[in-house]
Design an enzyme around this catalytic site. Structure first.
Site, PDB file in Angstrom:
ATOM      1  N   SER A 125      32.702  90.788  41.885  1.00 24.92           N
ATOM      2  CA  SER A 125      31.967  91.649  40.775  1.00 24.92           C
ATOM      3  C   SER A 125      30.377  91.823  41.373  1.00 24.92           C
ATOM      4  O   SER A 125      29.894  90.749  41.840  1.00 24.92           O
ATOM      5  CB  SER A 125      31.962  91.234  39.413  1.00 24.92           C
ATOM      6  N   TYR A 150      31.522  83.587  33.152  1.00 29.08           N
ATOM      7  CA  TYR A 150      32.407  84.666  33.808  1.00 29.08           C
ATOM      8  C   TYR A 150      31.676  85.058  35.042  1.00 29.08           C
ATOM      9  O   TYR A 150      32.596  85.124  36.234  1.00 29.08           O
ATOM     10  CB  TYR A 150      32.718  86.056  33.089  1.00 29.08           C
ATOM     11  N   LYS A 154      33.260  84.166  39.343  1.00 27.14           N
ATOM     12  CA  LYS A 154      33.150  84.969  40.502  1.00 27.14           C
ATOM     13  C   LYS A 154      32.346  84.297  41.838  1.00 27.14           C
ATOM     14  O   LYS A 154      32.895  84.224  43.004  1.00 27.14           O
ATOM     15  CB  LYS A 154      32.753  86.394  40.208  1.00 27.14           C
TER      16      LYS A 154
HETATM   17  P1  NAD Z   1      42.242  93.035  32.972  1.00 29.05           P
HETATM   18  O1  NAD Z   1      42.090  91.847  31.929  1.00 29.05           O
HETATM   19  O2  NAD Z   1      42.898  94.600  32.560  1.00 29.05           O
HETATM   20  O3  NAD Z   1      43.360  92.728  34.098  1.00 29.05           O
HETATM   21  C1  NAD Z   1      43.488  91.153  34.410  1.00 29.05           C
HETATM   22  C2  NAD Z   1      44.917  90.978  34.391  1.00 29.05           C
HETATM   23  O4  NAD Z   1      45.058  89.477  34.553  1.00 29.05           O
HETATM   24  C3  NAD Z   1      45.531  90.957  33.008  1.00 29.05           C
HETATM   25  O5  NAD Z   1      46.667  91.736  32.938  1.00 29.05           O
HETATM   26  C4  NAD Z   1      45.545  89.587  32.463  1.00 29.05           C
HETATM   27  O6  NAD Z   1      46.741  89.510  31.538  1.00 29.05           O
HETATM   28  C5  NAD Z   1      46.020  88.706  33.730  1.00 29.05           C
HETATM   29  N1  NAD Z   1      45.738  87.290  33.868  1.00 29.05           N
HETATM   30  C6  NAD Z   1      44.484  86.843  33.288  1.00 29.05           C
HETATM   31  N2  NAD Z   1      44.770  85.518  33.519  1.00 29.05           N
HETATM   32  C7  NAD Z   1      45.864  85.238  34.099  1.00 29.05           C
HETATM   33  C8  NAD Z   1      46.535  84.027  34.540  1.00 29.05           C
HETATM   34  N3  NAD Z   1      46.170  82.945  34.208  1.00 29.05           N
HETATM   35  N4  NAD Z   1      47.837  84.142  34.814  1.00 29.05           N
HETATM   36  C9  NAD Z   1      48.433  85.498  34.868  1.00 29.05           C
HETATM   37  N5  NAD Z   1      47.780  86.600  34.720  1.00 29.05           N
HETATM   38  C10 NAD Z   1      46.618  86.505  34.270  1.00 29.05           C
HETATM   39  O7  NAD Z   1      41.046  93.382  34.055  1.00 29.05           O
HETATM   40  P2  NAD Z   1      40.761  94.303  35.027  1.00 29.05           P
HETATM   41  O8  NAD Z   1      39.708  95.241  34.496  1.00 29.05           O
HETATM   42  O9  NAD Z   1      41.844  94.814  35.595  1.00 29.05           O
HETATM   43  O10 NAD Z   1      40.104  93.319  36.267  1.00 29.05           O
HETATM   44  C11 NAD Z   1      40.954  92.956  37.303  1.00 29.05           C
HETATM   45  C12 NAD Z   1      39.679  92.159  38.072  1.00 29.05           C
HETATM   46  O11 NAD Z   1      38.537  92.615  38.600  1.00 29.05           O
HETATM   47  C13 NAD Z   1      39.571  90.595  37.382  1.00 29.05           C
HETATM   48  O12 NAD Z   1      39.384  89.681  38.348  1.00 29.05           O
HETATM   49  C14 NAD Z   1      38.170  90.841  36.875  1.00 29.05           C
HETATM   50  O13 NAD Z   1      37.190  89.893  36.763  1.00 29.05           O
HETATM   51  C15 NAD Z   1      37.348  91.813  38.224  1.00 29.05           C
HETATM   52  N6  NAD Z   1      36.564  92.782  37.790  1.00 29.05           N
HETATM   53  C16 NAD Z   1      36.679  93.888  36.863  1.00 29.05           C
HETATM   54  C17 NAD Z   1      35.593  94.858  36.602  1.00 29.05           C
HETATM   55  C18 NAD Z   1      35.654  95.838  35.402  1.00 29.05           C
HETATM   56  O14 NAD Z   1      34.699  96.664  35.463  1.00 29.05           O
HETATM   57  N7  NAD Z   1      37.084  96.000  34.899  1.00 29.05           N
HETATM   58  C19 NAD Z   1      34.368  94.577  37.188  1.00 29.05           C
HETATM   59  C20 NAD Z   1      34.138  93.664  38.164  1.00 29.05           C
HETATM   60  C21 NAD Z   1      35.252  92.582  38.421  1.00 29.05           C
END
Ligand code: NAD
Length: 289
Positions: A125, A150, A154
């Site tokens: 992120s 959080y 990262k």
């Molecule tokens: P999201 O919550 O929609 O998707 C994450 C998925 O991971 C979920 O389906 C959840 O059920 C699964 N999950 C979590 N812990 C788990 C575990 N221990 N075992 C198996 N599955 C698990 O989030 P997203 O927005 O799709 O984000 C995806 C990635 O991108 C994450 O790592 C998040 O930190 C990163 N990220 C997201 C954003 C954003 O704006 N959405 C920004 C920067 C980074």
């Protein structure tokens, strides 16, 4: 080519699966459904005509994950999305975040190593840069003290992956540092569907629009910006999904072995909270409370 996608039923994961399938990759998903719905698989099938192979599994459960890899290990690359991502909740319950986000990563890296899997794309992120004074923010910008557990997961996750690439021959990784992810697939069959209270602006906007929330609160009207509201760089989720395909292709390319690279994924353009709200109101012909 076979690609393992952890967190593949989540917001960014599901959009990336669509792009992967459109490009002819065979996709395997692992997700524990802690923040996503199993129905997403049907929605993906409606878009691409193919249902991705899905296994419900918690990446923190090493034994179960090891069993999975015994039966499925012919992967050309792994994209690791799975993580908990609610900044506020991570401040309330930091250990839960360190445990989930870091155990899942180290379990995955360990089993990738045991099965000689060499290519990883990691979701990081732009929050690792903290409050920035110099724009545009490049990958060379210094990493700041994390603003939440959080964000810290990262920073630590990136360090762990870099450490592995430095000592393990034949292991390559690309970290993508996303800016603020926004939008949904054109079909509107998949989008951002957080299970709890959302932490991002757009789900708040859309949930207020459909009456799920009474009002939309804007945090701060005295920022040093033209309209006083906070400015962020927003990246469309389909563009971000395509960035993962580019990263995969770069990793799978034989000339790029034993490398660790970091890329920012944004647009380089800022949009204020008020601009987002005004645009939403204009396009949906609906006033937000
Ligand atoms: P999201 O919550 O929609 O998707 C994450 C998925 O991971 C979920 O389906 C959840 O059920 C699964 N999950 C979590 N812990 C788990 C575990 N221990 N075992 C198996 N599955 C698990 O989030 P997203 O927005 O799709 O984000 C995806 C990635 O991108 C994450 O790592 C998040 O930190 C990163 N990220 C997201 C954003 C954003 O704006 N959405 C920004 C920067 C980074």
């Amino acid at each position: 080519m076979n690609i393992l996608v952890t967190g593949g039923t989540g917001y960014i994961g599901s959009h990336t699966i669509v792009e992967l399938q459109n490009k002819g990759f065979d996709v395997f998903i692992i997700d524990n459904l802690s923040n996503s719905q199993i129905e997403t698989l049907d929605q993906i099938e409606k878009i691409t005509g193919q249902k991705p192979k899905f296994t419900k599994l918690d990446l923190c459960n090493y034994q179960e994950l090891a069993k999975y890899f015994e039966n499925n290990n012919d992967f050309d690359a792994v994209i690791h999305f799975a993580a908990l991502k609610a900044v506020g909740e991570s401040i309330q319950n930091p250990a839960k975040y360190y445990q989930n986000n870091l155990n899942s990563l180290t379990n995955l890296l360990d089993l990738m190593s045991k099965h000689n899997l060499s290519n990883l794309v990691f979701s990081s992120s732009a929050s690792v840069y903290g409050d920035v004074e110099k724009f545009p923010i490049t990958e060379k910008a210094p990493i700041k003290k994390p603003e939440s557990p959080y964000g810290d997961t990262k920073i630590i996750g990136e360090k762990i992956i870099k450490g592995v690439t430095e000592v393990k021959n034949n292991f390559s990784a690309i970290t993508l540092r996303y800016f603020n992810v926004i939008g949904a697939h054109d079909s509107a069959l998949i989008g951002e569907l957080p299970s709890g209270i959302p932490e991002n602006l757009i789900p708040f906007v859309t949930q207020t629009a459909i009456g799920k929330r009474k009002e939309l609160k804007i945090f701060g009207n005295d920022y040093d910006t033209p309209d006083g509201t906070c400015i962020r760089d927003y990246i469309h989720v389909v563009d971000l999904a395509q960035a993962h395909i580019a990263a995969l292709e770069r990793l799978i390319d034989k000339n790029n072995k034993n490398a660790y690279e970091i890329f920012n994924i944004g647009t380089g353009q800022g949009t204020s909270v008020m601009e987002i709200i005004n645009t939403f109101e204009k396009i949906s012909s609906q006033k937000l409370n």
